[in-house]
Design an enzyme around this catalytic site. Sequence first.
Site, mmCIF file in Angstrom:
data_model
loop_
_atom_site.group_PDB
_atom_site.id
_atom_site.type_symbol
_atom_site.label_atom_id
_atom_site.label_comp_id
_atom_site.label_asym_id
_atom_site.label_seq_id
_atom_site.Cartn_x
_atom_site.Cartn_y
_atom_site.Cartn_z
ATOM 1 C CD GLU B 33 -2.371 1.284 1.895
ATOM 2 O OE1 GLU B 33 -3.608 1.772 0.912
ATOM 3 O OE2 GLU B 33 -1.697 1.581 1.039
ATOM 4 C CE LYS B 107 -0.234 0.073 -2.494
ATOM 5 N NZ LYS B 107 -1.358 1.598 -2.307
ATOM 6 C CB CYS B 146 -4.106 -0.075 -1.323
ATOM 7 S SG CYS B 146 -5.595 0.631 -1.646
#
Lengths: 276, 276
Positions: B33, B107, B146
């Site tokens: 990431e 995300k 994540c």
Amino acid sequence: MSCTEHQEENLSKAAAGVTAAAAQGAQIVCLSELFRSRYFCQTEDKRFFALAESIPGPTTEQLSQLAKKNKVVLIASLFEKDVSPPLYYNTNVFFDERGEMVGKYRKLHIPDDLKNHYGEAYYFQPGNLGLPVIETRYGKIGALVCWDQWYPEGARQLALKGAEIIFYPTAIGYPVDGRGGVTPPSLNQAEHEAWQTIQKSHAIANGVFVAAVNRVGVEDHLNFWGTSFVADPLGRVLQKASEDKEETLVVDCDLGLIDEVRADWPFLQCRRVDVY
Amino acid sequence: MSCTEHQEENLSKAAAGVTAAAAQGAQIVCLSELFRSRYFCQTEDKRFFALAESIPGPTTEQLSQLAKKNKVVLIASLFEKDVSPPLYYNTNVFFDERGEMVGKYRKLHIPDDLKNHYGEAYYFQPGNLGLPVIETRYGKIGALVCWDQWYPEGARQLALKGAEIIFYPTAIGYPVDGRGGVTPPSLNQAEHEAWQTIQKSHAIANGVFVAAVNRVGVEDHLNFWGTSFVADPLGRVLQKASEDKEETLVVDCDLGLIDEVRADWPFLQCRRVDVY
């Protein structure tokens, strides 16, 4: 616990276990899946429908007395026969510590897997009572059944409705005679670990306690895994039973830990319900 | 990989890793990431918005060349600046083995957790591109980022759309200076195990491969866990990297295993979408 062909023996054993658990301070007690009989779903045989019983009925009457006598919340898994036309379900019944029947859940996800000895679709209708959460004196609880444990959706919905502990009465193991004759031990081990991983993941994803309550012993083609366990909201296993012995686990669950864990991991807060 | 304050150094290192992976036979490569910079989300500082870049832009141009040159599908996590009005996202970009940009994901779940050093809500808008699955020459893939990893819903949707491998570019670890001064090692260990458990559970619940690609090293308050790993559809960890060393894992994923596992565990078949 293990189960024999004698239904009354199984019920007596369960009652003794509940009494022993209560004597050790248990407040909520959960029995394993379909504990009244052997796991009959390994074959499709119409005579097994005779094992089904109405709710309320003679068994729930005895369980009610058991809960009341021991002042415990009691979760019991029964083969339910609903009235005319007869429909059959794999059902959890909840009793409070005064013996009142305070909830019912019918297994939502039914394995149609006779080849692996879980031929449940022949016996059970998919559940039609949604995903209830029961507010009890000792906490807000939900209870799903066995194959439900592979579905994150069920645990999620219970947690969103306030469940603090999710129980999974279960009868799962591995085929003693292999899977088409070729079940390497490593596959059994992988599946057994996967079963523990997925349930721990429900605890983690939702910040709740999870209690998996499994059968032990060998019946026909299945050697049940045992290893009943309780995981905390971080997925830590607090206690785990053996693979082959009957055990009464009494596990202290500090419900205060739920808010503590969610303060660091507020997963329920940030769901993107607009997307999924 | 670990990341320094020198953006070009990070990009060069990533390029060297992609090249090394391709030389070992890698077909799909995923970077960790926000690999272009240190993990700046530990503080809220407006100067870090200067790290954001447009997509397409100079970095994606270089990544495109890198994918093409090495004939790999490439997944890269970037700090994206969208055009006027400027909106910022934590974005995955997908390149095919010819260097074409074939997909983008922003995300969905953004941690708003400055106290634990993941103050991402200050920098990133929640994603608005849904949950795309990219059909590549080497398999159907999805890539979340994540914090998304704690949400079963994301993995589930990707699997239902056909994803065979789900990647999680990640930057997660534990606070080196404690959590309010009181982080027992056992808590760090529990969180680290929970992070592995939840991702293995996505593989199990959905019958897919999962690849977690994490940062290593210490930056400010965080010691990243490393331990990037690939799990198969039974949740078995095929390979796992160390906690503190940069590594290029090349892991063989037999996509035929997906159907094999789902034949025994057809979880996607029996979802009760009428209930949840």
